[in-house]
Motif scaffolding. Sequence first.
Motif, PDB file in Angstrom:
ATOM      1  N   MET A  51       0.874  -1.173   0.000  1.00 29.64           N
ATOM      2  CA  MET A  51       0.000   0.000   0.000  1.00 29.64           C
ATOM      3  C   MET A  51       0.912   1.224   0.000  1.00 29.64           C
ATOM      4  O   MET A  51       1.821   1.335   0.828  1.00 29.64           O
ATOM      5  N   VAL A  52       0.669   2.116  -0.947  1.00 33.94           N
ATOM      6  CA  VAL A  52       1.450   3.345  -1.037  1.00 33.94           C
ATOM      7  C   VAL A  52       0.509   4.523  -1.221  1.00 33.94           C
ATOM      8  O   VAL A  52      -0.594   4.382  -1.743  1.00 33.94           O
ATOM      9  N   CYS A  53       0.934   5.681  -0.761  1.00 27.66           N
ATOM     10  CA  CYS A  53       0.253   6.936  -1.058  1.00 27.66           C
ATOM     11  C   CYS A  53       1.158   7.690  -2.020  1.00 27.66           C
ATOM     12  O   CYS A  53       2.350   7.868  -1.744  1.00 27.66           O
ATOM     13  N   LEU A  54       0.588   8.094  -3.139  1.00 24.36           N
ATOM     14  CA  LEU A  54       1.362   8.781  -4.166  1.00 24.36           C
ATOM     15  C   LEU A  54       1.051  10.276  -4.133  1.00 24.36           C
ATOM     16  O   LEU A  54      -0.109  10.669  -4.011  1.00 24.36           O
ATOM     17  N   LYS A  55       2.079  11.085  -4.250  1.00 27.98           N
ATOM     18  CA  LYS A  55       1.876  12.531  -4.311  1.00 27.98           C
ATOM     19  C   LYS A  55       2.529  13.050  -5.591  1.00 27.98           C
ATOM     20  O   LYS A  55       3.406  12.407  -6.164  1.00 27.98           O
ATOM     21  N   GLY A  56       2.071  14.201  -6.016  1.00 30.34           N
ATOM     22  CA  GLY A  56       2.611  14.797  -7.229  1.00 30.34           C
ATOM     23  C   GLY A  56       1.644  14.675  -8.381  1.00 30.34           C
ATOM     24  O   GLY A  56       0.528  14.175  -8.243  1.00 30.34           O
ATOM     25  N   ASN A  57       2.066  15.141  -9.525  1.00 34.05           N
ATOM     26  CA  ASN A  57       1.239  15.127 -10.733  1.00 34.05           C
ATOM     27  C   ASN A  57       1.365  13.791 -11.453  1.00 34.05           C
ATOM     28  O   ASN A  57       2.410  13.160 -11.396  1.00 34.05           O
ATOM     29  N   PRO A  58       0.308  13.395 -12.168  1.00 32.56           N
ATOM     30  CA  PRO A  58       0.411  12.160 -12.954  1.00 32.56           C
ATOM     31  C   PRO A  58       1.639  12.213 -13.862  1.00 32.56           C
ATOM     32  O   PRO A  58       1.948  13.238 -14.443  1.00 32.56           O
ATOM     33  N   GLY A  59       2.343  11.117 -13.928  1.00 32.88           N
ATOM     34  CA  GLY A  59       3.569  11.059 -14.714  1.00 32.88           C
ATOM     35  C   GLY A  59       4.802  11.427 -13.907  1.00 32.88           C
ATOM     36  O   GLY A  59       5.928  11.174 -14.313  1.00 32.88           O
ATOM     37  N   ASN A  60       4.584  12.024 -12.752  1.00 32.56           N
ATOM     38  CA  ASN A  60       5.706  12.422 -11.884  1.00 32.56           C
ATOM     39  C   ASN A  60       5.322  12.197 -10.427  1.00 32.56           C
ATOM     40  O   ASN A  60       5.511  13.061  -9.582  1.00 32.56           O
ATOM     41  N   ARG A  61       4.766  11.027 -10.132  1.00 25.54           N
ATOM     42  CA  ARG A  61       4.316  10.727  -8.768  1.00 25.54           C
ATOM     43  C   ARG A  61       5.396  10.005  -7.990  1.00 25.54           C
ATOM     44  O   ARG A  61       6.126   9.206  -8.544  1.00 25.54           O
ATOM     45  N   LYS A  62       5.440  10.302  -6.708  1.00 29.95           N
ATOM     46  CA  LYS A  62       6.389   9.653  -5.800  1.00 29.95           C
ATOM     47  C   LYS A  62       5.630   9.149  -4.584  1.00 29.95           C
ATOM     48  O   LYS A  62       4.621   9.713  -4.193  1.00 29.95           O
ATOM     49  N   GLU A  63       6.168   8.083  -3.998  1.00 29.27           N
ATOM     50  CA  GLU A  63       5.550   7.542  -2.795  1.00 29.27           C
ATOM     51  C   GLU A  63       5.794   8.490  -1.622  1.00 29.27           C
ATOM     52  O   GLU A  63       6.843   9.113  -1.530  1.00 29.27           O
ATOM     53  N   ASP A  64       4.812   8.566  -0.741  1.00 29.89           N
ATOM     54  CA  ASP A  64       4.924   9.388   0.461  1.00 29.89           C
ATOM     55  C   ASP A  64       4.698   8.478   1.670  1.00 29.89           C
ATOM     56  O   ASP A  64       3.561   8.194   2.034  1.00 29.89           O
ATOM     57  N   PHE A  65       5.805   8.022   2.258  1.00 26.09           N
ATOM     58  CA  PHE A  65       5.707   7.068   3.357  1.00 26.09           C
ATOM     59  C   PHE A  65       4.975   7.667   4.557  1.00 26.09           C
ATOM     60  O   PHE A  65       4.236   6.966   5.250  1.00 26.09           O
ATOM     61  N   LYS A  66       5.145   8.943   4.785  1.00 23.17           N
ATOM     62  CA  LYS A  66       4.481   9.589   5.921  1.00 23.17           C
ATOM     63  C   LYS A  66       2.960   9.463   5.801  1.00 23.17           C
ATOM     64  O   LYS A  66       2.285   9.160   6.768  1.00 23.17           O
ATOM     65  N   HIS A  67       2.437   9.633   4.598  1.00 24.30           N
ATOM     66  CA  HIS A  67       0.991   9.531   4.414  1.00 24.30           C
ATOM     67  C   HIS A  67       0.493   8.100   4.585  1.00 24.30           C
ATOM     68  O   HIS A  67      -0.514   7.874   5.259  1.00 24.30           O
ATOM     69  N   ILE A  68       1.168   7.127   3.988  1.00 23.92           N
ATOM     70  CA  ILE A  68       0.681   5.748   4.126  1.00 23.92           C
ATOM     71  C   ILE A  68       0.836   5.274   5.567  1.00 23.92           C
ATOM     72  O   ILE A  68       0.002   4.531   6.084  1.00 23.92           O
ATOM     73  N   SER A  69       1.857   5.747   6.238  1.00 23.32           N
ATOM     74  CA  SER A  69       2.030   5.412   7.646  1.00 23.32           C
ATOM     75  C   SER A  69       0.870   5.978   8.469  1.00 23.32           C
ATOM     76  O   SER A  69       0.330   5.306   9.350  1.00 23.32           O
ATOM     77  N   ARG A  70       0.466   7.168   8.147  1.00 26.19           N
ATOM     78  CA  ARG A  70      -0.661   7.792   8.844  1.00 26.19           C
ATOM     79  C   ARG A  70      -1.949   7.008   8.594  1.00 26.19           C
ATOM     80  O   ARG A  70      -2.736   6.772   9.511  1.00 26.19           O
ATOM     81  N   VAL A  71      -2.161   6.588   7.363  1.00 26.11           N
ATOM     82  CA  VAL A  71      -3.342   5.797   7.007  1.00 26.11           C
ATOM     83  C   VAL A  71      -3.351   4.484   7.787  1.00 26.11           C
ATOM     84  O   VAL A  71      -4.359   4.102   8.381  1.00 26.11           O
ATOM     85  N   CYS A  72      -2.242   3.797   7.791  1.00 22.73           N
ATOM     86  CA  CYS A  72      -2.171   2.456   8.393  1.00 22.73           C
ATOM     87  C   CYS A  72      -2.157   2.475   9.913  1.00 22.73           C
ATOM     88  O   CYS A  72      -2.494   1.464  10.535  1.00 22.73           O
ATOM     89  N   ARG A  73      -1.798   3.583  10.505  1.00 30.53           N
ATOM     90  CA  ARG A  73      -1.722   3.647  11.961  1.00 30.53           C
ATOM     91  C   ARG A  73      -2.928   4.337  12.593  1.00 30.53           C
ATOM     92  O   ARG A  73      -3.037   4.410  13.809  1.00 30.53           O
ATOM     93  N   SER A  74      -3.841   4.833  11.779  1.00 30.61           N
ATOM     94  CA  SER A  74      -5.052   5.473  12.290  1.00 30.61           C
ATOM     95  C   SER A  74      -6.149   4.431  12.456  1.00 30.61           C
ATOM     96  O   SER A  74      -6.115   3.372  11.837  1.00 30.61           O
ATOM     97  N   LEU A  75      -7.137   4.761  13.263  1.00 31.06           N
ATOM     98  CA  LEU A  75      -8.316   3.909  13.361  1.00 31.06           C
ATOM     99  C   LEU A  75      -9.019   3.913  12.008  1.00 31.06           C
ATOM    100  O   LEU A  75      -8.950   4.911  11.275  1.00 31.06           O
ATOM    101  N   PRO A  76      -9.701   2.829  11.646  1.00 34.64           N
ATOM    102  CA  PRO A  76     -10.320   2.754  10.318  1.00 34.64           C
ATOM    103  C   PRO A  76     -11.221   3.946   9.976  1.00 34.64           C
ATOM    104  O   PRO A  76     -11.141   4.487   8.887  1.00 34.64           O
ATOM    105  N   GLU A  77     -12.063   4.361  10.920  1.00 30.69           N
ATOM    106  CA  GLU A  77     -12.952   5.486  10.623  1.00 30.69           C
ATOM    107  C   GLU A  77     -12.165   6.791  10.451  1.00 30.69           C
ATOM    108  O   GLU A  77     -12.555   7.657   9.665  1.00 30.69           O
ATOM    109  N   GLU A  78     -11.052   6.928  11.149  1.00 28.03           N
ATOM    110  CA  GLU A  78     -10.198   8.109  10.969  1.00 28.03           C
ATOM    111  C   GLU A  78      -9.499   8.064   9.614  1.00 28.03           C
ATOM    112  O   GLU A  78      -9.309   9.093   8.970  1.00 28.03           O
ATOM    113  N   THR A  79      -9.114   6.858   9.184  1.00 26.84           N
ATOM    114  CA  THR A  79      -8.455   6.693   7.894  1.00 26.84           C
ATOM    115  C   THR A  79      -9.352   7.190   6.776  1.00 26.84           C
ATOM    116  O   THR A  79      -8.919   7.948   5.904  1.00 26.84           O
TER     117      THR A  79
END
Length: 124
Positions: A51-79
Amino acid sequence: MDGMCHVAVHHNAGWEIYTRRMDLSSERFPEHIKALEETDFDVGTIIVGEMVCLKGNPGNRKEDFKHISRVCRSLPEETRKLVVDREVPEPTYVIFDVLFHNGRDLKDTSYDDRSKLWQSFRPM
């Protein structure tokens, strides 16, 4: 990929998504469950991906570990609120292996042959 490993399992009751430690995580990823339900994978399929969170414009996207970490560590309803409020992008599930396919163990199948099972899918 700079994300978090997740395992998707197709049980008799439907698809579930687990963390790499096999903690149930399906409620965090309802869009991915819907996408998996539309595949031809049957009961007894186990998929490994990131599972990755991508940031940036299409064609120039990069993974953002901080965002996916936030998603995975939050309660489901908070996610879901984080995604709906656009604080984080909807995670993308990038498949990198199929361990079981429709109940068949693939451990003796080459990676090249296993990869053909999901190559037609776009990241979910």
